[in-house]
Design a protein around this motif. Sequence first.
Motif, PDB file in Angstrom:
ATOM      1  N   GLU A  45       0.818  -1.202   0.000  1.00 28.00           N
ATOM      2  CA  GLU A  45       0.000   0.000   0.000  1.00 28.00           C
ATOM      3  C   GLU A  45       0.858   1.260   0.000  1.00 28.00           C
ATOM      4  N   ILE A  46       1.964   1.246   0.742  1.00 30.47           N
ATOM      5  CA  ILE A  46       2.869   2.398   0.734  1.00 30.47           C
ATOM      6  C   ILE A  46       3.411   2.622  -0.667  1.00 30.47           C
ATOM      7  N   TYR A  47       3.892   1.549  -1.292  1.00 39.26           N
ATOM      8  CA  TYR A  47       4.462   1.693  -2.627  1.00 39.26           C
ATOM      9  C   TYR A  47       3.400   2.122  -3.641  1.00 39.26           C
ATOM     10  N   ASN A  48       2.228   1.519  -3.573  1.00 34.97           N
ATOM     11  CA  ASN A  48       1.181   1.842  -4.534  1.00 34.97           C
ATOM     12  C   ASN A  48       0.696   3.281  -4.410  1.00 34.97           C
ATOM     13  N   HIS A  49       0.815   3.853  -3.227  1.00 35.58           N
ATOM     14  CA  HIS A  49       0.481   5.269  -3.059  1.00 35.58           C
ATOM     15  C   HIS A  49       1.344   6.122  -3.980  1.00 35.58           C
ATOM     16  N   PHE A  50       2.637   5.797  -4.066  1.00 37.46           N
ATOM     17  CA  PHE A  50       3.544   6.565  -4.908  1.00 37.46           C
ATOM     18  C   PHE A  50       3.360   6.224  -6.391  1.00 37.46           C
ATOM     19  N   VAL A  51       3.002   4.978  -6.683  1.00 32.29           N
ATOM     20  CA  VAL A  51       2.726   4.601  -8.068  1.00 32.29           C
ATOM     21  C   VAL A  51       1.580   5.441  -8.617  1.00 32.29           C
ATOM     22  N   SER A  52       0.539   5.604  -7.832  1.00 36.00           N
ATOM     23  CA  SER A  52      -0.675   6.274  -8.293  1.00 36.00           C
ATOM     24  C   SER A  52      -0.621   7.790  -8.197  1.00 36.00           C
ATOM     25  N   ASN A  53       0.243   8.322  -7.346  1.00 36.75           N
ATOM     26  CA  ASN A  53       0.175   9.751  -7.052  1.00 36.75           C
ATOM     27  C   ASN A  53       1.448  10.536  -7.294  1.00 36.75           C
ATOM     28  N   SER A  54       2.496   9.920  -7.803  1.00 33.50           N
ATOM     29  CA  SER A  54       3.744  10.658  -7.955  1.00 33.50           C
ATOM     30  C   SER A  54       4.588  10.085  -9.089  1.00 33.50           C
TER      31      SER A  54
ATOM     32  N   THR B  21       8.413   7.070  -8.345  1.00 30.04           N
ATOM     33  CA  THR B  21       8.670   5.794  -8.998  1.00 30.04           C
ATOM     34  C   THR B  21       8.146   5.866 -10.423  1.00 30.04           C
ATOM     35  N   LEU B  22       8.843   5.236 -11.330  1.00 32.67           N
ATOM     36  CA  LEU B  22       8.395   5.230 -12.720  1.00 32.67           C
ATOM     37  C   LEU B  22       7.482   4.055 -13.019  1.00 32.67           C
ATOM     38  N   ASP B  23       7.135   3.272 -12.019  1.00 32.85           N
ATOM     39  CA  ASP B  23       6.097   2.264 -12.197  1.00 32.85           C
ATOM     40  C   ASP B  23       4.769   2.954 -12.489  1.00 32.85           C
ATOM     41  N   GLU B  24       4.013   2.406 -13.411  1.00 29.67           N
ATOM     42  CA  GLU B  24       2.682   2.930 -13.724  1.00 29.67           C
ATOM     43  C   GLU B  24       1.575   1.996 -13.277  1.00 29.67           C
ATOM     44  N   ARG B  25       1.917   0.745 -13.009  1.00 25.89           N
ATOM     45  CA  ARG B  25       0.924  -0.237 -12.589  1.00 25.89           C
ATOM     46  C   ARG B  25       1.082  -0.537 -11.113  1.00 25.89           C
TER      47      ARG B  25
ATOM     48  N   HIS C 116       8.535   7.972 -19.088  1.00 30.93           N
ATOM     49  CA  HIS C 116       7.387   8.812 -19.466  1.00 30.93           C
ATOM     50  C   HIS C 116       6.198   8.388 -18.613  1.00 30.93           C
ATOM     51  N   LYS C 117       5.709   9.315 -17.801  1.00 33.50           N
ATOM     52  CA  LYS C 117       4.606   9.005 -16.894  1.00 33.50           C
ATOM     53  C   LYS C 117       3.748  10.254 -16.695  1.00 33.50           C
ATOM     54  N   PHE C 118       2.455  10.071 -16.610  1.00 30.66           N
ATOM     55  CA  PHE C 118       1.517  11.179 -16.430  1.00 30.66           C
ATOM     56  C   PHE C 118       1.685  12.245 -17.519  1.00 30.66           C
TER      57      PHE C 118
END
Length: 205
Positions: free
Chosen positions: A42-51, A54-58, A175-177
């Motif tokens: 959940e901590i990691y996914n917060h940054f995936v979705s909102n910042s 991390t360059l992860d998009e999923r 490339h993200k967002f």
Amino acid sequence: MQFEPGDRRRVLPRHLRPQPAPDVFSFSIRPARAGDLPYVREIYNHFVSNSVVTLDERRSSIPYWREKFALLSKLGLPFLVAVSPAGVVIGYALAQPWAGKNAYRYTVEDSIYLGPGAGGKGLGAALLQALIDACEHLGIREMVAVISDTKAEASIRLHAKLGFVEAGRMGRVGHKFGRDLGTVYMRRALRPSRRRRLFGAISAR
């Protein structure tokens, strides 16, 4: 002099009234357990979705973290979590192989993330230092950080504070967002311990 019940003179001035003790930010750092993985996710996914830190998009899954946990356990590499007094995971740090070729076995890449509201209180420095100490006890010689060049100034400052130096940059590799992103490479030479030992729990208050 006596005061009758309800006499307003009995009310102390505000500056003389007992004040509640301020909340003290405290935590402990220990090796991660399988039961911590949902919180880490959940901590990691917060940054995936909102910042773009991390360059992860999923968003990551529990099986993904179980696989990573198993791999790091097999390799003997540290995976640490910071836990609040209530037992909630509020941050984590791990060291993973830098590259797959065997000659890179003494070099690791660090990954450190703090939960919302846990930044700016010394937790990041404590976690990263604990990770460095654990890697030195394991005989690791180099630690590398790959950091986004956008909106990750706090991470760059944290690593610089703990002795990391910039080793290079690559622009427009992500490339993200809807925006192009680059990466900053930082490194720190470690001092491997001659005696390998397990790292135990670390507490801070």
